[in-house]
Design an enzyme around this catalytic site. Structure first.
Site, PDB file in Angstrom:
ATOM      1  N   TYR A   1       0.814  -1.221   0.000  1.00  0.00           N
ATOM      2  CA  TYR A   1       0.000   0.000   0.000  1.00  0.00           C
ATOM      3  C   TYR A   1       0.848   1.272   0.000  1.00  0.00           C
ATOM      4  CZ  TYR A   1      -4.431  -2.441   0.469  1.00  0.00           C
ATOM      5  OH  TYR A   1      -5.543  -3.221   0.225  1.00  0.00           O
TER       6      TYR A   1
ATOM      7  N   ASP B   1      -6.191  -7.253   4.010  1.00  0.00           N
ATOM      8  CA  ASP B   1      -7.326  -6.814   3.182  1.00  0.00           C
ATOM      9  C   ASP B   1      -8.106  -8.033   2.701  1.00  0.00           C
ATOM     10  OD1 ASP B   1      -8.956  -5.162   1.554  1.00  0.00           O
ATOM     11  OD2 ASP B   1      -7.704  -5.676  -0.173  1.00  0.00           O
TER      12      ASP B   1
ATOM     13  N   ASP C   1     -12.126  -9.870   4.133  1.00  0.00           N
ATOM     14  CA  ASP C   1     -13.364 -10.089   3.371  1.00  0.00           C
ATOM     15  C   ASP C   1     -13.838 -11.523   3.597  1.00  0.00           C
ATOM     16  OD1 ASP C   1     -13.377  -7.488   2.316  1.00  0.00           O
ATOM     17  OD2 ASP C   1     -13.904  -8.178   0.298  1.00  0.00           O
TER      18      ASP C   1
ATOM     19  N   LYS D   1       3.610 -14.705   4.015  1.00  0.00           N
ATOM     20  CA  LYS D   1       3.948 -15.586   2.898  1.00  0.00           C
ATOM     21  C   LYS D   1       5.476 -15.558   2.813  1.00  0.00           C
ATOM     22  CE  LYS D   1       2.787 -18.037  -0.777  1.00  0.00           C
ATOM     23  NZ  LYS D   1       1.991 -19.281  -0.795  1.00  0.00           N
TER      24      LYS D   1
ATOM     25  N   ASP E   1      -2.200 -18.486   2.347  1.00  0.00           N
ATOM     26  CA  ASP E   1      -3.042 -19.417   1.577  1.00  0.00           C
ATOM     27  C   ASP E   1      -3.653 -20.472   2.499  1.00  0.00           C
ATOM     28  OD1 ASP E   1      -0.422 -20.297   1.922  1.00  0.00           O
ATOM     29  OD2 ASP E   1      -0.287 -21.283  -0.030  1.00  0.00           O
TER      30      ASP E   1
HETATM   31  C1  IPM Z   1     -10.743  -2.009   2.640  1.00  0.00           C
HETATM   32  C2  IPM Z   1     -10.841  -1.622   1.197  1.00  0.00           C
HETATM   33  C3  IPM Z   1      -9.721  -0.646   0.844  1.00  0.00           C
HETATM   34  C4  IPM Z   1      -8.402  -1.342   1.103  1.00  0.00           C
HETATM   35  C5  IPM Z   1      -9.780  -0.085  -0.571  1.00  0.00           C
HETATM   36  C6  IPM Z   1     -11.120   0.527  -0.892  1.00  0.00           C
HETATM   37  C7  IPM Z   1      -8.680   0.914  -0.834  1.00  0.00           C
HETATM   38  O1  IPM Z   1     -10.827  -2.746   0.383  1.00  0.00           O
HETATM   39  O2  IPM Z   1     -10.873  -1.117   3.499  1.00  0.00           O
HETATM   40  O3  IPM Z   1     -10.560  -3.189   2.934  1.00  0.00           O
HETATM   41  O4  IPM Z   1      -7.860  -1.998   0.209  1.00  0.00           O
HETATM   42  O5  IPM Z   1      -7.880  -1.223   2.206  1.00  0.00           O
HETATM   43 MN    MN Z   2     -10.885  -4.622   1.474  1.00  0.00          MN
END
Ligand code: IPM
Ligand code: MN
Length: 376
Positions: free
Chosen positions: A138, A268, A272, A211, A244
Site C-alpha cells: 500500500y 485486506d 473479506d 507468505k 493461503d
Molecule cells: C478495505 C478496502 C480498501 C483497502 C480499498 C477501498 C482501498 O478494500 O478497506 O478493505 O484496500 O484497504
Molecule cells: Mn478490502
C-alpha cells in the site's frame, strides 16, 4: 460531561444511508448512558464533491480533522469516477495522514445470523484480525517502463529478456512493478498492538499470517520482528501461518483463531473472507486506529452503488463501527449498550435487511436498534 467531537464523512453510494443510522444509534446510546455529549460535524468529501469541485480532501480539512476525537466514515467509491481515485485520494489518504497503523477487524458471528459454514455457530467464530494499515503493497511505490529511454530499456532487458530469452521490441514491450515495504518499526508497533489486544481481551493465541516462504525479504523481516516481540508476552501462544493456508483454515476451523496479525495486503483479503464467515459484509465493522492520534471507524464494505438510494443496505456494520469508536474513546459502557442492542435485534430475527433474508429497510433496522437501546 465528556464532550467528543466526531467528524462524519458519509461518502458515496450507500455510505450516507448507513451512516445516518449509525449516528442515530450513537446519539441514542449516549443519551441513555448519560455523561457524554457527541458533537458530530459532517464533511462532504466523496464522489459528488469531487465531480463538482475536482477536490478530494484538502490539506486544511485534514488539519481540521486532526483536532477531532475520531472520524466516522460511510463508504467511498463511485462508478462515475475512475477506480482508485476516491479510494486513494480520500480513504487511504486519511489512513496515512493520521498514521492509523492498525486496522482492527473483529470477526464475530452473532446469534441469529446465518453462517455459510456448515455446522459452525457463534461459539466457533469469534476472533480479531489486526491488519497492518500503512505499509506493504500500500506504500504506492512502483512504476511502469516502456519505450526507448536507456533507463527503461535497461530495466526491461533485465527483467524481460532474461525471462523470455527474446530481444525486446521497444514498441511493444512493457513492464510494471510495485514494491512492498515492511519496516522494522512499522511491523513492531502493529505486532505489539496485537499482543496487547490479546492480553486485554483475554485471548490466548496470536497467529502471524504471511507468505515468508516466497516473499522472503519483506515477510522475513516481519517474522523476525514477530519473534522478538513475542518474547515479551510469554503467556500468549504464538504461531505462524501462510496466508493461503489461513484462507483454508478460516473456513475449516475458524474456532482455532483468537487474534491474527498480518501485513496490509493479506489483511485486506482475509478480512473479506472473515466478513463472510461472520454472516456477510453487512455485519463487519473495522477501525483504522492510531492509538496516539485520530482514529477512523467504518464498515468494511464498500459503497455498493447498485443498492444506493434504495434504503436497503444493512446498517449493522456501520452501527458496530460506531460501537468500536466509543470503545476506542474509552466509553466502554456506551459501546456495550450498542452491542447489546444489536445482539438483541439480530437474535430476534424479526427486523433485518435482505442480506440476512429479511425485508426491512436500512432505517427500520436503525430504528429497531434505537428502540432496544431506549427500552433496555
Ligand atoms: C478495505 C478496502 C480498501 C483497502 C480499498 C477501498 C482501498 O478494500 O478497506 O478493505 O484496500 O484497504
Ligand atoms: Mn478490502
Amino acid at each position: 460531561m465528556t464532550r467528543y467531537k466526531i467528524a462524519v464523512i458519509p461518502g458515496d453510494g450507500v455510505g450516507p444511508e448507513v451512516i445516518r443510522e449509525g449516528v442515530k444509534v450513537l446519539r441514542a446510546a449516549a443519551d441513555v448512558a448519560g455523561g457524554i455529549d457527541l458533537d458530530f460535524a459532517e464533511f462532504p468529501y466523496g464522489a459528488e464533491h469531487y465531480l463538482k469541485t475536482n477536490e478530494l480532501i484538502p490539506e486544511e480539512v485534514l488539519k481540521e480533522l486532526s483536532r477531532m476525537d475520531a472520524i466516522y466514515l460511510g463508504a467511498l467509491g463511485d462508478p462515475r469516477v475512475p477506480t482508485g481515485i476516491l479510494e486513494q485520494g480520500i480513504l487511504l489518504r486519511l489512513r496515512f495522514y493520521f498514521d492509523q497503523y492498525v486496522n482492527l477487524r473483529p470477526v464475530k458471528l452473532y446469534p441469529g445470523v446465518p453462517c455459510p459454514l456448515a455446522g459452525k455457530g457463534p461459539e466457533h467464530v469469534n476472533f480479531f484480525v489486526v491488519r497492518e494499515n500503512t505499509e506493504d503493497f500500500y506504500v504506492a511505490l512502483g512504476g511502469r517502463a516502456r519505450g526507448k529511454q536507456k533507463a527503461n530499456l535497461d530495466l526491461i532487458r533485465a527483467l524481460y529478456e532474461a525471462k523470455f530469452n527474446l530481444d525486446i521490441d521497444v514498441d511493444r514491450d512493457e513492464i510494471a512493478y510495485q514494491l512492498g515495504v515492511i519496516s522494522r518499526r512499522g511491523a513492531e508497533r502493529v505486532i505489539r498492538y496485537a499482543f496487547e489486544l490479546a492480553r486485554r481481551k483475554g485471548k490466548k493465541r496470536l497467529t502471524s499470517v504471511d507468505k515468508a516462504n516466497v516473499l522472503t525479504h519483506v515477510y522475513g523481516l516481519w517474522r523476525e520482528v514477530f519473534e522478538s516481540v513475542a518474547r515479551e508476552y510469554p503467556e500468549i501462544e504464538t504461531e505462524y501461518a501462510f496466508v493461503d493456508a489461513v484462507a483454508m483454515w478460516f473456513v475449516k476451523n475458524p474456532e482455532w483463531y483468537q487474534v491474527v496479525v498480518t501485513p496490509n495486503m493479506f489483511g485486506d483479503i482475509i478480512t473479506d473472507l472473515g466478513a463472510m464467515i461472520q454472516g456477510g459484509l453487512g455485519l463487519a465493522p473495522g477501525g483504522n486506529i492510531n492509538p496516539d492520534g485520530v482514529s477512523m471507524f467504518e464498515p468494511i464494505h464498500g459503497s455498493a452503488p447498485k443498492h444506493a438510494g434504495k434504503n436497503v443496505a444493512n446498517p449493522i456494520a456501520t452501527i458496530l463501527a460506531g460501537q468500536m469508536m466509543l470503545e476506542e474513546l474509552g466509553e466502554q459502557e456506551v459501546a456495550d449498550i450498542i452491542e447489546a442492542a444489536v445482539v438483541e435485534v439480530l437474535r430476534e430475527r424479526r427486523v433485518r435487511t435482505y442480506d440476512l433474508g429479511g425485508r426491512s429497510s436500512t432505517s427500520e433496522v436503525g430504528d429497531e436498534v434505537v428502540r432496544k437501546i431506549e427500552n433496555r
